[in-house]
Design an enzyme around this catalytic site. Structure first.
Site, PDB file in Angstrom:
ATOM      1  N   TYR A  98      33.104  52.151  31.776  1.00 37.66           N
ATOM      2  CA  TYR A  98      34.177  52.692  30.939  1.00 37.66           C
ATOM      3  C   TYR A  98      34.552  54.106  31.403  1.00 37.66           C
ATOM      4  O   TYR A  98      33.694  54.986  31.480  1.00 37.66           O
ATOM      5  CB  TYR A  98      33.732  52.715  29.475  1.00 37.66           C
ATOM      6  N   LYS A 111      33.235  37.355  22.007  1.00 35.15           N
ATOM      7  CA  LYS A 111      33.894  36.984  23.251  1.00 35.15           C
ATOM      8  C   LYS A 111      33.672  35.505  23.512  1.00 35.15           C
ATOM      9  O   LYS A 111      32.571  34.985  23.295  1.00 35.15           O
ATOM     10  CB  LYS A 111      33.314  37.804  24.403  1.00 35.15           C
ATOM     11  N   ASP A 164      37.861  36.162  21.289  1.00 36.02           N
ATOM     12  CA  ASP A 164      38.608  36.864  22.337  1.00 36.02           C
ATOM     13  C   ASP A 164      38.269  36.249  23.686  1.00 36.02           C
ATOM     14  O   ASP A 164      37.120  36.319  24.128  1.00 36.02           O
ATOM     15  CB  ASP A 164      38.216  38.351  22.311  1.00 36.02           C
ATOM     16  N   GLU A 207      42.237  35.605  20.581  1.00 38.20           N
ATOM     17  CA  GLU A 207      42.850  36.752  21.255  1.00 38.20           C
ATOM     18  C   GLU A 207      42.910  36.515  22.758  1.00 38.20           C
ATOM     19  O   GLU A 207      41.956  35.988  23.338  1.00 38.20           O
ATOM     20  CB  GLU A 207      41.994  37.981  20.931  1.00 38.20           C
ATOM     21  N   GLU A 222      46.352  44.087  24.162  1.00 33.43           N
ATOM     22  CA  GLU A 222      45.655  45.185  24.835  1.00 33.43           C
ATOM     23  C   GLU A 222      46.066  45.318  26.293  1.00 33.43           C
ATOM     24  O   GLU A 222      45.924  46.372  26.892  1.00 33.43           O
ATOM     25  CB  GLU A 222      44.132  45.037  24.711  1.00 33.43           C
ATOM     26  N   ASP A 261      47.886  48.855  22.167  1.00 34.99           N
ATOM     27  CA  ASP A 261      46.936  49.721  22.845  1.00 34.99           C
ATOM     28  C   ASP A 261      47.586  51.098  22.922  1.00 34.99           C
ATOM     29  O   ASP A 261      48.794  51.206  23.135  1.00 34.99           O
ATOM     30  CB  ASP A 261      46.640  49.186  24.241  1.00 34.99           C
ATOM     31  N   HIS A 281      44.024  47.496  19.390  1.00 38.73           N
ATOM     32  CA  HIS A 281      42.896  47.343  20.309  1.00 38.73           C
ATOM     33  C   HIS A 281      42.135  48.660  20.382  1.00 38.73           C
ATOM     34  O   HIS A 281      42.729  49.729  20.473  1.00 38.73           O
ATOM     35  CB  HIS A 281      43.430  47.001  21.704  1.00 38.73           C
ATOM     36  N   ALA A 282      40.807  48.566  20.337  1.00 40.51           N
ATOM     37  CA  ALA A 282      40.013  49.786  20.531  1.00 40.51           C
ATOM     38  C   ALA A 282      38.758  49.434  21.304  1.00 40.51           C
ATOM     39  O   ALA A 282      38.610  48.329  21.827  1.00 40.51           O
ATOM     40  CB  ALA A 282      39.691  50.439  19.191  1.00 40.51           C
ATOM     41  N   GLY A 283      37.859  50.379  21.389  1.00 38.34           N
ATOM     42  CA  GLY A 283      36.676  50.211  22.222  1.00 38.34           C
ATOM     43  C   GLY A 283      36.796  51.125  23.421  1.00 38.34           C
ATOM     44  O   GLY A 283      37.435  52.184  23.358  1.00 38.34           O
TER      45      GLY A 283
END
Lengths: 433, 433
Positions: free
Chosen positions: B31, B217, B245, B271, B303, B326, B353-355
């Site tokens: 990330y 997921k 997702d 998703e 996203e 996003d 969307h987050a993370g």
């Protein structure tokens, strides 16, 4: 067993912005190339590039460097044995994919690298790219296509059937091409930056040279567009084809309004009438122009279509009557194969996008292959031709009376002259210092 | 009159790939942030970033540098007076536009810069971003939206009507948010990299903490997906929401086949069931899952939606029942405004969307503004929450029993701690040496 030992990338830019060449409703730039050389442990060098518009060419160069580790050290035979695995190593890299996916900078860089590998493969086979592809076994071509995300429009069986059928009459089509060349059209007469007198003079000269299909830029003030369109139509007469290109400047309803006026000069197609991503918008415009023209005018697009998934939808939605592939915005030959096969399945002719730097050199091979083995008919097929910057290529396009002559040198005609690279390298070449 | 005197960009990467956090069917990365600081001639520094997945973060950094000349030297008040002219200086640069248009690397870099300007504006106003937007005059918000290419779905008059109506009951909604916080859901329980026991334990813990909406997921082997889905459903009971997702891994028909099985656990949404660009594919899948579930299941995506033109079509085609904006893949706050307004017009709830890095920090402001002034209803609205990397921000998100608490510090909560930047700077920070 040839191995790729290194990947070199050059930022090459030609100062075209000042002249108005290539100016349209939305772009005005210094035609540039992110130029890739694959050096090998013996034998030829693979050459590929993606075209950019000047500023930002360093970004696509950075993207090539980020992807290069997937290419460096690979044996060409290994890549040829598993072409989709190789292609996905670039397009589905678990970290880099986020930057697309399969679009924009990262995908254009993929195109440059993938095309360089194909150039190398054709050179090793001693064939021009069109012949390398046209003579390939059906199973090799099918194995080169990534069907991921397009199986609802084209399956491997569909592709094999098209390519097998494409063998029928291939020798006759090749003999005709060898004799007559491949049809093309010119975009050199009607850039937005040109005054009326220049448009008239260029159109007259192009007609005298044998061109019977010409394209003009639209998307400026509607009165100006219509005045220039009338000048061109008057010069080429009622039978030659006049195409229009709006370079995405209009909103959907604006496009329909503008075409309601421009339909007067009997345009053959309206290209990029709105945003390149707007599949549904293109479909609405296509229905409107068909109605306005009693079916004579259609929508064309593709030079900025990001990938095979966008092309798939343009076909599914009946949004385009002409598919304009680009050789290096998408992920190179592998993805172009998918696009040509989908166009054939949906019965839409392919008229590749060219111009810029080296795009004519690239796409002539794709159009010839398409005619020989995929789409087969010549009806409605022609390649864009722009008379810019061919002198920088080792194997430049050759035309005769508005037709491309068959390339004969091995490879993809993508190799740039070393002295051009040295002179126009940005920012340290003599042209830019 | 504050002026932006310089644009600094930092390549910041957190080594998350090794732990399996954030792993899904298609992405596995470190990330990262392309982090922008706008220094001024006095007063606060503007902070913005775009999120990337590790490799290639240097490419978005290069794109920020290519765009920075449009920002450097500008007075903040000038930008605020002509926000669309400023936005288009980035998105319609006559040379750089070719690299998108409005998608991928060049658009993500635009998002980082545009968000940094908005952060600066909110800081100068002394308000958290959500309040800065929610209290803005309707005409200022409308003037911040580039309606180019979306007027067939949303006009300036439509936007003004939505924003004016959004004033009704705003004080009551704000009081309720201040008391209760904003609903959210957690994605931390079901990454593909996690074994069953970890999924069970994390789900149990999340439920105990108060979460009543969790996301897993999918897109691995269908048997594995179904087994993990049953574990999660057993832990959360029949009433809590279970979202799925697929991160684009399926083809259209594969998605429908997989959902035919997974529908057993009563998923609330699926998703990214297929390629992010496939509007028509999403529409087909949406019709199929609605039928399979008697209307209980819907498609969510966004996203990786490149821009407002893709979102426009997802709404026009009735392809999505939930819009997932996003904050920094698109061109920053200006384009998000267009997306929120279109969602409101089409009656589709927005669940951002987050993370990643800092996405929770960004989108809480957008979701709160949306609820206060645009979409208004809370029905079906929630923000993704992932408990990663908040410690690197000066003003991190705060949650209580599965709800985001209102941010209070001025700005967009995007400012990263200087020691985090120094430690995780790539490749020279101590974390990477």
């Amino acid at each position: 067993m040839t191995r790729i030992v290194d990947v070199e990338v050059h930022d090459v830019r030609f100062p075209t912005a000042a002249t108005g060449d290539g100016s349209d409703a939305i772009n005005r730039g210094d035609y540039s190339a992110t130029y890739v050389e694959l050096t090998t442990d013996g034998g030829p060098t693979g050459a590929g590039f993606t075209f950019t518009n000047g500023r930002g060419n360093e970004i696509t160069c950075a993207a090539v460097r980020a992807l290069a580790h997937h290419v460096r050290g690979r044996a060409v035979a290994e890549i040829a044995a598993e072409p989709v695995a190789f292609w996905r190593s670039l397009t589905a890299d678990v970290q880099l994919r986020w930057l697309g996916p399969e679009k924009g900078v990262i995908h254009m860089a993929t195109g440059a690298l993938v095309n360089a590998v194909w150039d190398l493969r054709a050179k090793l086979a001693g064939k021009p790219m069109w012949r390398f592809l046209a003579e390939a076994p059906t199973e090799d071509l099918v194995a080169s296509v990534d069907f991921h995300h397009i199986t609802d429009a084209l399956t491997p069986d569909d592709a094999a059937a098209i390519l097998d059928k494409g063998r029928d009459g291939l020798a006759e089509r090749l003999a005709a091409l060898d004799r007559d060349g491949f049809p093309s059209y010119t975009t050199s007469v009607g850039w937005l930056g040109y005054p009326d007198d220049k448009v008239r003079a260029l159109t007259r000269a192009a007609y005298a040279e044998g061109w019977r299909a010409v394209k003009m830029k639209v998307g400026g003030p509607l009165d100006d567009d219509l005045r220039r369109a009338r000048i061109i139509r008057a010069e080429i007469g009622p039978d030659a084809l006049l195409m229009m290109d709006a370079n995405q400047v209009w909103d959907v309803d604006e496009a329909i309004t503008a075409m309601s006026a421009l339909i007067e000069v009997d345009p053959y197609w309206i290209e990029e009438p709105t945003h390149a991503d707007d599949v549904l918008g293109h479909a609405r415009i296509a229905r409107a122009v068909a109605e306005l023209s009693e079916g004579r005018c259609r929508v064309a697009t593709g030079e900025v279509a990001a990938n095979r998934v966008i092309f798939k939808q343009l076909l599914q939605a009946e949004a385009i009557g002409v598919m304009q592939i680009d050789a290096c915005r998408v992920g190179g030959v592998n993805e172009v194969l998918a696009e040509l096969l989908m166009a054939a399945k949906f019965g839409v002719p392919v008229c590749p996008h060219a111009g810029g730097v080296g795009l004519c050199e690239y796409v002539q091979h794709l159009a010839i292959f398409d005619h020989l083995r995929v789409g087969t008919g010549l009806d409605g097929r022609m390649v864009e031709y722009v008379d810019h910057l061919h002198e920088h290529f080792v194997d430049p396009v050759r035309t005769r009376q508005g037709r491309y002559l068959l390339p004969t040198a091995p490879g993809y005609s993508a190799t740039m002259r070393p002295e051009s690279i040295a002179h126009f390298r940005f920012p340290d070449g003599p042209a830019w210092r």
